[in-house]
Design an enzyme around this catalytic site. Structure first.
Site, PDB file in Angstrom:
ATOM      1  N   LYS A 215     -25.186 -17.120  12.376  1.00 49.99           N
ATOM      2  CA  LYS A 215     -24.634 -17.480  11.070  1.00 49.99           C
ATOM      3  C   LYS A 215     -23.939 -18.825  11.217  1.00 49.99           C
ATOM      4  CE  LYS A 215     -23.379 -12.699   9.813  1.00 49.99           C
ATOM      5  NZ  LYS A 215     -22.327 -11.687  10.056  1.00 49.99           N
TER       6      LYS A 215
ATOM      7  N   HIS B 111     -19.444  -3.187   2.641  1.00 43.81           N
ATOM      8  CA  HIS B 111     -20.248  -3.787   1.572  1.00 43.81           C
ATOM      9  C   HIS B 111     -20.496  -2.859   0.386  1.00 43.81           C
ATOM     10  CE1 HIS B 111     -22.126  -6.751   4.706  1.00 43.81           C
ATOM     11  NE2 HIS B 111     -20.859  -6.998   4.456  1.00 43.81           N
TER      12      HIS B 111
ATOM     13  N   HIS C 103     -27.734 -14.426   6.475  1.00 43.58           N
ATOM     14  CA  HIS C 103     -26.876 -14.749   5.332  1.00 43.58           C
ATOM     15  C   HIS C 103     -25.489 -14.162   5.558  1.00 43.58           C
ATOM     16  CE1 HIS C 103     -27.422 -10.596   3.280  1.00 43.58           C
ATOM     17  NE2 HIS C 103     -27.436 -10.497   4.579  1.00 43.58           N
TER      18      HIS C 103
ATOM     19  N   GLU D 233     -25.018  -6.630  -0.997  1.00 43.40           N
ATOM     20  CA  GLU D 233     -26.209  -7.373  -0.585  1.00 43.40           C
ATOM     21  C   GLU D 233     -27.457  -6.904  -1.325  1.00 43.40           C
ATOM     22  OE1 GLU D 233     -26.359  -7.448   3.720  1.00 43.40           O
ATOM     23  OE2 GLU D 233     -24.555  -8.684   3.812  1.00 43.40           O
TER      24      GLU D 233
ATOM     25  N   LYS E 123     -32.400 -12.283   8.123  1.00 47.61           N
ATOM     26  CA  LYS E 123     -31.934 -11.243   7.198  1.00 47.61           C
ATOM     27  C   LYS E 123     -31.178 -11.903   6.055  1.00 47.61           C
ATOM     28  CE  LYS E 123     -27.473  -9.507   8.971  1.00 47.61           C
ATOM     29  NZ  LYS E 123     -26.696  -8.293   9.241  1.00 47.61           N
TER      30      LYS E 123
ATOM     31  N   ASP F 240     -27.580  -2.340  11.059  1.00 45.87           N
ATOM     32  CA  ASP F 240     -26.351  -3.038  11.420  1.00 45.87           C
ATOM     33  C   ASP F 240     -25.194  -2.097  11.109  1.00 45.87           C
ATOM     34  OD1 ASP F 240     -24.169  -4.567  11.922  1.00 45.87           O
ATOM     35  OD2 ASP F 240     -24.533  -6.062  10.362  1.00 45.87           O
TER      36      ASP F 240
ATOM     37  N   SER G 259     -17.253  -8.467   6.579  1.00 45.62           N
ATOM     38  CA  SER G 259     -17.007  -7.829   7.877  1.00 45.62           C
ATOM     39  C   SER G 259     -17.077  -8.928   8.926  1.00 45.62           C
ATOM     40  CB  SER G 259     -18.051  -6.755   8.158  1.00 45.62           C
ATOM     41  OG  SER G 259     -19.351  -7.305   8.215  1.00 45.62           O
TER      42      SER G 259
ATOM     43  N   GLU H  98     -25.495  -1.522   7.238  1.00 47.67           N
ATOM     44  CA  GLU H  98     -26.796  -2.000   6.745  1.00 47.67           C
ATOM     45  C   GLU H  98     -27.972  -1.212   7.314  1.00 47.67           C
ATOM     46  OE1 GLU H  98     -26.954  -6.276   7.484  1.00 47.67           O
ATOM     47  OE2 GLU H  98     -24.830  -6.430   7.006  1.00 47.67           O
TER      48      GLU H  98
ATOM     49  N   GLU I 207     -27.860  -3.923  15.438  1.00 47.36           N
ATOM     50  CA  GLU I 207     -26.876  -5.019  15.482  1.00 47.36           C
ATOM     51  C   GLU I 207     -25.474  -4.409  15.499  1.00 47.36           C
ATOM     52  OE1 GLU I 207     -27.352  -7.612  12.067  1.00 47.36           O
ATOM     53  OE2 GLU I 207     -25.216  -8.058  12.078  1.00 47.36           O
TER      54      GLU I 207
ATOM     55  N   ASP J 224     -23.272  -9.582  16.662  1.00 51.12           N
ATOM     56  CA  ASP J 224     -22.839 -10.387  15.505  1.00 51.12           C
ATOM     57  C   ASP J 224     -21.339 -10.645  15.646  1.00 51.12           C
ATOM     58  OD1 ASP J 224     -22.157 -11.425  13.032  1.00 51.12           O
ATOM     59  OD2 ASP J 224     -22.533  -9.590  11.910  1.00 51.12           O
TER      60      ASP J 224
HETATM   61  C1  2PG Z   1     -23.197  -8.880   8.788  1.00 45.55           C
HETATM   62  C2  2PG Z   1     -22.992  -9.700   7.553  1.00 45.55           C
HETATM   63  C3  2PG Z   1     -24.223 -10.062   6.781  1.00 45.55           C
HETATM   64  P1  2PG Z   1     -20.703 -10.139   6.426  1.00 45.55           P
HETATM   65  O1  2PG Z   1     -22.320  -8.104   9.184  1.00 45.55           O
HETATM   66  O2  2PG Z   1     -24.192  -9.024   9.467  1.00 45.55           O
HETATM   67  O3  2PG Z   1     -25.010  -8.988   6.406  1.00 45.55           O
HETATM   68  O4  2PG Z   1     -21.982  -9.209   6.731  1.00 45.55           O
HETATM   69  O5  2PG Z   1     -21.230 -11.399   5.848  1.00 45.55           O
HETATM   70  O6  2PG Z   1     -19.851  -9.337   5.503  1.00 45.55           O
HETATM   71  O7  2PG Z   1     -20.043 -10.379   7.759  1.00 45.55           O
HETATM   72 MG    MG Z   2     -23.463  -7.808  11.156  1.00 44.80          MG
END
Ligand code: 2PG
Ligand code: MG
Length: 422
Positions: A339, A158, A367, A208, A390, A246, A43, A167, A287, A314
């Site tokens: 990230k 996911h 992650h 995850e 996380k 999230d 995502s 999440e 988030e 994010d």
């Molecule tokens: C998120 C991430 C990690 P992805 O959205 O925060 O959990 O997902 O790595 O798929 O962007």
């Molecule tokens: Mg996110």
């Protein structure tokens, strides 16, 4: 200490989702030999640095990373080998320069981030420090052990279930230390599994490592979580085990409307829903509560709920110092997810975090849903002292590698404080 790179090469390996990624090996003239693994999201924010995929349908359905590997082995290796750098920060500057684009699309952010992580690790090794100590010195921050955020129920992009929120995380904010926090995560995870099985739900896992039950309403998941926390003998809430969400709302947003559990909601109605949720459940952080292009909605969300919960960006911030600066100016959110591969280098990541700190925005290191066994982000969380990490469920090797690294650090450095910074 000056850094001289003697060897640099990348290999195409698999990530935790059976998709190709890069493993980068770097050796210095002084004999340090290090590796780094590159993570990959599902995502992703539209403004993230560009992950280079081959697009050759005959290999891995187009997901191969041979071009990115070649960029490390050829252009980047040629530019870096034999040169003397004052630090890994200078290596990052050289990478940014060599790429020459604003979004790392020439060499690929996956190629660049692998080299950047390896350079930082080599710099740390040459200075005789643990990676987290080195990162603390580089970012001029006071280290601390972060609150792990265990993603125990997976939905959205996911998992193949009907859950729109991506999440549901356990956050042992009230644990006395990291060992107790990890234990709480594992114990609640076990109780949750039992609860799901009793209720006749499958206990299959999402990307995850969290469970992916056939539930639709986020409130039903939250009820289960509170029960599991209580079953395991913990207090649900900030003085025990709290919950972080999230929703990853960009994924269920289309032309100004949000589709949650079959219902179409406006931005304002989704904010109402969050307000009800935080009134009913021990949710301390949300988030990506709204989509990455809904800046006006984000400003309203922040105005209404920013005093009560952490509102973390994010997809909307993508660890980008420029975007975060804009968000601070527009009073959008009060926290940033961090990230390294969203922006591409360790240097720019530390810069994004510095901007957050100075504006009073909290930060959580993260992650990606596609991971490697590299535990770099655990050291990054400790060194920057941001207090939050996380890394998925307390299950599956690539997730647990990060939590286990925190346990190793804590066992040796017993004076490191645990929890949110004050
Ligand atoms: C998120 C991430 C990690 P992805 O959205 O925060 O959990 O997902 O790595 O798929 O962007
Ligand atoms: Mg996110």
């Amino acid at each position: 200490m000056p850094l001289r790179i003697a060897r640099l090469d990348a290999t195409e390996v698999l990530d935790s989702r059976a998709r190709p990624t890069l493993s980068v090996t770097l050796a210095t003239a002084n004999g340090a030999l290090v590796r780094a693994g590159v993570p990959s999201g599902a995502s992703t924010g539209s403004r993230e640095a560009v992950e280079l995929r081959d697009g050759d349908q005959r290999r891995f359905g187009g997901q191969g990373v041979r071009q990115a590997v070649d960029h490390v082995n050829e252009a980047i290796a040629q530019a870096l080998i034999g040169r003397t750098f004052a630090s890994a920060a200078e290596v990052d500057a050289a990478l940014i320069d060599l790429d020459g684009t604003a979004n790392k699309s020439a060499l690929g952010a996956n190629a660049i981030v692998g080299v950047s992580l390896a350079a930082a690790r080599a710099d740390a090794a040459e200075s005789g420090q643990e990676l987290w100590q080195y990162l603390a010195a580089r970012s001029r921050t006071v280290p601390r052990l972060p609150v792990p955020h265990f993603n125990v129920v997976n939905g959205g992009a996911h998992a193949v279930n009907a859950l729109d929120f991506q999440e549901f995380m356990l956050a042992p904010l009230g644990a006395p230390g990291i060992a107790e926090a990890v234990r709480a995560g594992a114990e609640v995870y076990a109780r949750l599994k039992a609860r799901l099985a009793e209720a006749g739900h499958a206990t299959a896992l999402g990307d995850e490592g969290g469970f992916a039950p056939a539930l639709q309403q986020p409130e039903d998941v939250l009820e289960l979580l509170v029960d599991a926390i209580t079953d395991a003998g913990y207090r649900p809430g900030r003085d025990g085990v709290a919950v972080a969400l999230d929703p990853a709302a960009s994924e269920f947003h289309d032309s100004g409307r949000y589709r949650v559990a079959g219902q179409e909601l406006s931005s304002g109605q989704l904010i109402d829903r969050y307000e009800e949720i935080i009134g009913r459940f021990p949710v301390w952080s949300i988030e990506d509560g709204l989509a990455e292009d809904d800046w006006d909605g984000w400003a309203r969300l922040t105005e209404r709920l920013g005093g009560r919960v952490q509102l973390m960006g994010d997809d909307i911030f993508v660890t980008n110092p420029g975007v975060i600066t804009e968000a601070i100016g527009r009073k959008v959110g009060n926290s940033a997810l961090i990230k390294v591969n969203q922006i591409g280098t360790v240097t720019e990541t530390l810069e994004a975090m510095r901007i957050c700190r100075e504006a009073g925005y909290t930060q959580m290191i993260s992650h990606r849903s596609g991971e490697s066994e590299d535990s770099f982000i655990a050291d990054l969380a400790v060194g920057t002292g941001c207090g939050q990490l996380k890394s998925g469920a307390p299950a599956r090797g690539e997730r647990v590698a990060k939590y286990n690294r925190l346990l190793e650090v804590a066992a040796v450095h017993t004076d490191l404080p645990y929890g949110l910074p004050h």
